[in-house]
Design an enzyme around this catalytic site. Structure first.
Site, short mmCIF file in Angstrom:
data_model
loop_
_atom_site.label_atom_id
_atom_site.label_comp_id
_atom_site.label_asym_id
_atom_site.label_seq_id
_atom_site.Cartn_x
_atom_site.Cartn_y
_atom_site.Cartn_z
N HIS A 147 0.87 -1.19 0.00
CA HIS A 147 0.00 0.00 0.00
C HIS A 147 0.90 1.23 0.00
O HIS A 147 1.82 1.33 0.83
CB HIS A 147 -0.89 -0.02 1.25
CG HIS A 147 -2.03 0.94 1.19
ND1 HIS A 147 -1.84 2.31 1.20
CD2 HIS A 147 -3.37 0.75 1.13
CE1 HIS A 147 -3.03 2.90 1.15
NE2 HIS A 147 -3.97 1.98 1.10
N ARG A 169 -6.21 10.40 -0.09
CA ARG A 169 -5.91 10.95 -1.43
C ARG A 169 -7.19 11.16 -2.23
O ARG A 169 -7.30 12.11 -3.00
CB ARG A 169 -4.94 10.03 -2.17
CG ARG A 169 -3.50 10.18 -1.68
CD ARG A 169 -2.56 9.18 -2.28
NE ARG A 169 -2.74 7.87 -1.69
CZ ARG A 169 -2.70 6.72 -2.35
NH1 ARG A 169 -2.47 6.72 -3.65
NH2 ARG A 169 -2.87 5.58 -1.72
O1 MEZ Z 1 -9.12 -1.97 -0.32
C1 MEZ Z 1 -8.27 -1.55 0.46
O2 MEZ Z 1 -7.17 -2.07 0.59
C2 MEZ Z 1 -8.57 -0.31 1.21
C3 MEZ Z 1 -9.95 0.14 1.21
C4 MEZ Z 1 -7.57 0.33 1.81
C5 MEZ Z 1 -7.56 1.77 2.13
O3 MEZ Z 1 -6.68 2.46 1.62
O4 MEZ Z 1 -8.40 2.25 2.86
#
Ligand code: MEZ
Length: 532
Positions: free
Chosen positions: A318, A338
């Site tokens: 992420h 974002r």
């Molecule tokens: O789907 C995801 O991983 C999610 C919703 C994560 C996020 O950034 O909130």
């Protein structure tokens, strides 16, 4: 404590904020993305993978840590396990107490099956609980499942298994309705219209959310439903090996009570693996946004029983994990930050990329900024780039942060950081396992009677997942696995139970000369106080 360099850089971020807020950084071209990923994304670092030498994916590469577990030593010696007098006897055994497992159990119960959940921690100790930004569904007039499909297929590098992705997008609107009917409090306007936003790689606003604790709200509701239905939940008990019958059909699981170390036997006509992801394996040394139990257990159980994995070499980092302060290192900073308008800013106060590129591209771009380009912001013991949260209120007005991302405000507020006034420092964090067990759209794996749902599945999203499609897949594939397992179990006549596949796997290990004594499934991270 902020370093002098951080404070200096923050002044530049503040000075450029008004200009950066209106700037629209251009999207990268396809070639730029390809080159960027090849050079900076962790999935492309060839030295970080091992080629499997046994099992259904022999010859394929997976992260070193996963290879050791997939080819690891069983926790049991089949010769010492008696299968004669099972402790539990059910139609459907669900392994895992997160969103996918709970959805599966609810639907299996609804279909009249005798269903039981077994979970190594507690129901709800799962990545579902940690999901923040929302769940996708094409249920607005300007949108359609076909457009959702195109977004997700492109975002996943055209590698998703089409039959799985089709099911995901087509059943999404119904999944939202099911959750709403169960009691999930999605954000709505005063007239009851669902509030929806963009995520990286979406061409329509289709992210439904419960502020920035969407997963917790969904898990709360599913857990209540499981408990209200009085579905048995055996907690603090891990599945450590599948049991097959003499014809190769799944027949249950060997369980380990994590508190007493007692071995228990569950006989089941069908089994659903819903064990979630692998963030706690910390591939390539990354921190993780995942819950404590995310150690790829389901992949290990299924692999040893003969199932095939799809894309086990692809992970999601992420883009925005917390990089400061160190107490929350790796914690998820939702993409919704974002979506609401915050931009990624380097040490010089420059908005260096479009904030809503797909996740793999965004993560690689941040890594490049912090490495070769030398534009990262150094902390006392790490590095990151800014996510300029005060921009959100510049764009959307005062009060937006508290109303839309209160959990973010609270998480940083605990450490004296007011995200309405100061930017936050972020760096990619290990978030999601794109690959997993190969299934058909009905959830069935290569092992008869063994179904899979949730993050343990591979191929739904291809080689990169878009935001909000994971909360969606746990519901869509969880529900259908539960229904299908209940239906299948009506016709199953189990033969004699056996652990012969474990002996066979041991023989394969020996023949391949594997002398690594890693024991698997891992169950808890390496730094757990009690190592099982
Ligand atoms: O789907 C995801 O991983 C999610 C919703 C994560 C996020 O950034 O909130």
């Amino acid at each position: 404590m902020y370093t002098a360099e951080m404070l200096e850089s923050m002044k530049k971020v503040e000075a450029n904020r008004a200009e950066n807020a209106v700037l629209e950084p251009r999207r990268m071209t396809a070639q730029e993305k390809t080159d960027l990923l090849a050079a900076y994304h962790p999935d492309y670092k060839t030295g970080e993978f091992t080629e499997l030498t046994i099992g259904a994916n022999k010859g394929e590469k997976v992260p070193h840590e996963l290879a050791a577990l997939l080819q690891g030593k069983s926790r049991i010696d089949p010769a010492n396990i008696s299968l004669d007098d099972p402790d539990y006897d059910v139609d459907v055994l669900v392994i895992g107490g997160g969103g996918a497992g709970s959805s599966a159990a609810i639907e299996a119960h609804e279909a009249g099956a005798n269903v039981m959940i077994v979970t190594k921690l507690r129901i709800g100790d799962a990545n579902t609980m940690m999901a923040e930004g929302g769940i996708q569904a094409a249920d607005k007039e300007n949108d359609s499942p076909a457009i959702h499909y195109v977004d997700a297929f492109g975002g996943g590098h055209f590698a998703a298994k089409p039959s799985l992705l089709k099911r995901l997008v087509c059943e999404a609107p119904e999944a939202i309705k099911w959750l709403s009917d169960l009691g999930v409090e999605f954000d709505k306007t005063e007239d009851g219209t669902m509030v929806t936003t963009h995520g990286g790689g979406t061409s329509r606003k289709r992210m439904h959310a419960a502020k920035d604790y969407s997963g917790a709200e969904i898990m709360r509701t599913l857990r209540d439903e499981v408990l209200n239905r009085q579905i048995p939940v055996v907690d603090f008990t891990a599945a450590i090996e599948l049991i097959l019958d003499e014809n190769g059909h799944v027949a249950g699981a060997v369980l380990l009570n994590m508190e007493t170390d007692e071995i228990l036997i569950a006989r089941a006509k069908t089994v659903i693996i819903a064990t979630g992801g692998a963030g706690r394996l910390h591939y390539q040394g990354f921190p993780t946004s995942n819950h404590y139990g995310a150690t790829a257990d389901g992949l290990v159980l299924a692999y040893r029983a003969g199932a095939k994995l799809m894309y086990p070499d692809t992970l999601q980092y992420h883009p925005t994990g917390a990089a400061f302060p160190e107490q929350i290192f790796g914690a998820l900073v939702t993409e919704k930050v974002r979506s609401l308008g915050a931009k990624l800013i380097n040490v010089n106060g420059e908005a260096f990329m479009h904030p809503l590129e797909t996740r793999d591209v965004s993560a690689a771009s941040i890594i490049r900024e912090c490495s070769d380009r030398g534009n990262g912001v150094k902390t006392a013991d790490g590095i990151g780039v800014w996510l300029d949260t005060p921009m959100i209120e510049l764009k959307n007005g005062e009060g937006t942060i508290e109303a839309r991302i209160p959990a973010m405000m609270r998480m940083f507020g605990k450490y004296g950081i007011d995200i309405r006034k100061e930017p936050i420092l972020i760096y990619p964090t290990l978030h999601y396992q794109n690959g997993g067990i190969d299934i058909e759209p009905d959830g069935q794996s290569a092992v008869p009677g063994l179904l899979v749902a949730g993050e343990a599945v591979g191929g739904i999203h291809g080689r990169n997942r878009l935001m909000g499609n994971s909360l969606l897949d746990i519901i869509v594939f969880g529900r259908s696995a539960g229904k299908n397992a209940a239906a299948l179990s009506k016709d199953v006549k189990l033969g004699a139970m056996t652990l012969e596949h474990v002996n066979k796997f041991n023989n394969e290990r020996a023949a391949a000369g594997i002398d690594d004594d890693t024991v698997s499934p891992k169950l808890l991270p390496s730094y757990a106080r009690k190592q099982n």
